[in-house]
Enzyme design. Structure first.
Site, mmCIF file in Angstrom:
data_model
loop_
_atom_site.group_PDB
_atom_site.id
_atom_site.type_symbol
_atom_site.label_atom_id
_atom_site.label_comp_id
_atom_site.label_asym_id
_atom_site.label_seq_id
_atom_site.Cartn_x
_atom_site.Cartn_y
_atom_site.Cartn_z
ATOM 1 N N ASP A 1 -2.288 5.086 41.857
ATOM 2 C CA ASP A 1 -2.124 6.168 42.824
ATOM 3 C C ASP A 1 -2.797 5.795 44.135
ATOM 4 O O ASP A 1 -2.797 4.617 44.511
ATOM 5 C CB ASP A 1 -2.725 7.453 42.238
ATOM 6 C CG ASP A 1 -1.971 8.708 42.651
ATOM 7 O OD1 ASP A 1 -2.056 9.072 43.841
ATOM 8 O OD2 ASP A 1 -1.321 9.319 41.797
ATOM 9 N N SER B 1 3.888 15.173 40.155
ATOM 10 C CA SER B 1 2.640 14.400 40.125
ATOM 11 C C SER B 1 1.555 15.129 39.354
ATOM 12 O O SER B 1 0.684 14.510 38.752
ATOM 13 C CB SER B 1 2.122 14.156 41.539
ATOM 14 O OG SER B 1 2.760 13.088 42.147
ATOM 15 N N HIS C 1 -4.697 12.702 46.522
ATOM 16 C CA HIS C 1 -3.692 12.781 45.461
ATOM 17 C C HIS C 1 -4.159 12.094 44.179
ATOM 18 O O HIS C 1 -4.100 12.664 43.084
ATOM 19 C CB HIS C 1 -2.396 12.155 45.961
ATOM 20 C CG HIS C 1 -1.217 12.313 45.054
ATOM 21 N ND1 HIS C 1 -0.915 11.410 44.066
ATOM 22 C CD2 HIS C 1 -0.262 13.266 44.987
ATOM 23 C CE1 HIS C 1 0.183 11.794 43.441
ATOM 24 N NE2 HIS C 1 0.603 12.928 43.983
#
Length: 355
Positions: free
Chosen positions: A149, A340, A186
């Site tokens: 990520d 996600s 994220h």
């Protein structure tokens, strides 16, 4: 369902140009191609260098674990000097089994909320939707979990005691950005949902930061493959390994093949279905047959409006309005939505089952 489906898809999936100095590994003054070699024995470096020289380019990355080949960067000026079409010339090369242009990859996030109550942990511990404000955290002791990520902000208290900073399991394919440099948030959120101390589905995992997306949330297929290659090399025989990929782009057979090789190496690969409200079989890594592809649901047990769908999906999980750790402070949190956010719920469950 059967993930064989229509995997042809659209190879667009995002802007291939990028900024020359954008930090995501994409250079506007050149094109990068991912090349798989016919000869899968031995070190591919020499053949890759020879192919690159033939096309006036240079070797960018060499892959030896999840595929035998490399990524080759060819300046735009070199393309113009070639006789005939680049695609035809590459296809005719006797050493090349398959090639494709490097694609942009992006995080699979959708929208922000005003911090409503998080419900995902409550939902995944029950077969029927009850939401009784109780949760079960599965023990993932001894399981290595890779988060491919934007990196992990390890200073957040949700990761206390979970990240060995001296471990060689951490990696970054993004030039100038460390694996613990999550300037996006994220990756931190995804890691927290997988096995954070407060917001995680599993507990006590060996958490590894594999940064394949820049702080802007984008990267390249070759950079993602480099991350998968690294993950496969850091999962020795006998170790239990899970990798989560909450990212996506256009269809890429090379990327899907790399995932298959990682699975063969012993890594359970969990991937996000994508947020285009379309057929996941047209996206990668969502279309990878050997990965667990995860779509998103709301707290009402219906498909999130943004979630991709189709026969390439294996399972749905909570993805709308999920609260987890964030960057910027030891107790920072954020509530966001996307496939996600759904994928790490499943990655945490897998880690707990293996543990």
């Amino acid at each position: 369902g059967n993930k064989g489906g229509n995997k042809g898809g659209n190879k667009g999936g995002g802007d291939k140009g990028g900024d020359k100095d954008g930090g995501d590994g994409v250079d506007a003054d050149s094109k990068t191609f991912i090349v798989s070699l016919k000869d899968t024995k031995g070190d591919p470096t020499e053949k890759c260098e020879a192919i690159a020289a033939d096309f006036g380019g240079e070797v960018d990355k060499v892959f030896k674990t999840v595929m035998t080949g490399c990524s080759i960067k060819i300046p735009n000026g070199a393309n113009a000097k070639m006789k005939g079409d680049l695609t035809s010339a590459m296809t005719a090369d006797v050493d090349v089994a398959m090639f494709e242009e490097d694609e942009m990859m992006f995080i699979s996030e959708n929208e922000d909320y005003q911090d409503p109550q998080s419900w995902g942990l409550d939902r995944v511990n029950e077969c029927q939707r009850v939401l009784d404000n109780s949760a079960t955290r599965l023990d993932a002791t001894g399981v290595r979990v890779f988060i491919l990520d934007t990196g992990i902000y390890r200073q957040n208290n949700d990761f206390a005691g979970l990240i060995d900073t001296n471990s060689d399991c951490h990696y970054s394919s993004i030039p100038g950005e460390n694996h613990f440099d999550d300037g996006n948030g994220h990756g931190t959120h995804v890691a927290s949902t997988t096995c954070g101390k407060t917001y995680g589905v599993a507990k006590d995992c060996d958490l590894c930061a594999v940064k394949v997306l820049s702080n802007s949330g984008s990267g390249s297929s070759s950079g993602v493959i480099a991350g998968i290659e690294y993950v496969a090399s850091k999962c020795p025989s006998g170790m239990k390994c899970v990798a989560n990929m909450s990212l996506g782009g256009g269809f890429s057979q090379t990327l899907n093949d790399a995932i298959a090789a990682a699975v063969t190496a012993g890594v359970t690969m969990v991937v996000a279905a994508g947020n285009e409200n379309s057929d996941a079989c047209n996206k990668s890594p969502a279309s990878a047959a050997t990965a667990i592809t995860v779509g998103s649901t709301t707290s009402s047990d219906v498909r999130s409006s943004f979630s991709n769908f189709g026969e390439c999906l294996d399972i749905y999980a909570p993805g709308s309005g999920i609260k987890a750790a964030w960057t910027g402070g030891a107790d920072a949190t954020n509530t966001i939505s996307g496939t996600s956010m759904a994928s790490p719920h499943v990655a945490g469950l897998v880690a707990g089952i293996l543990g």
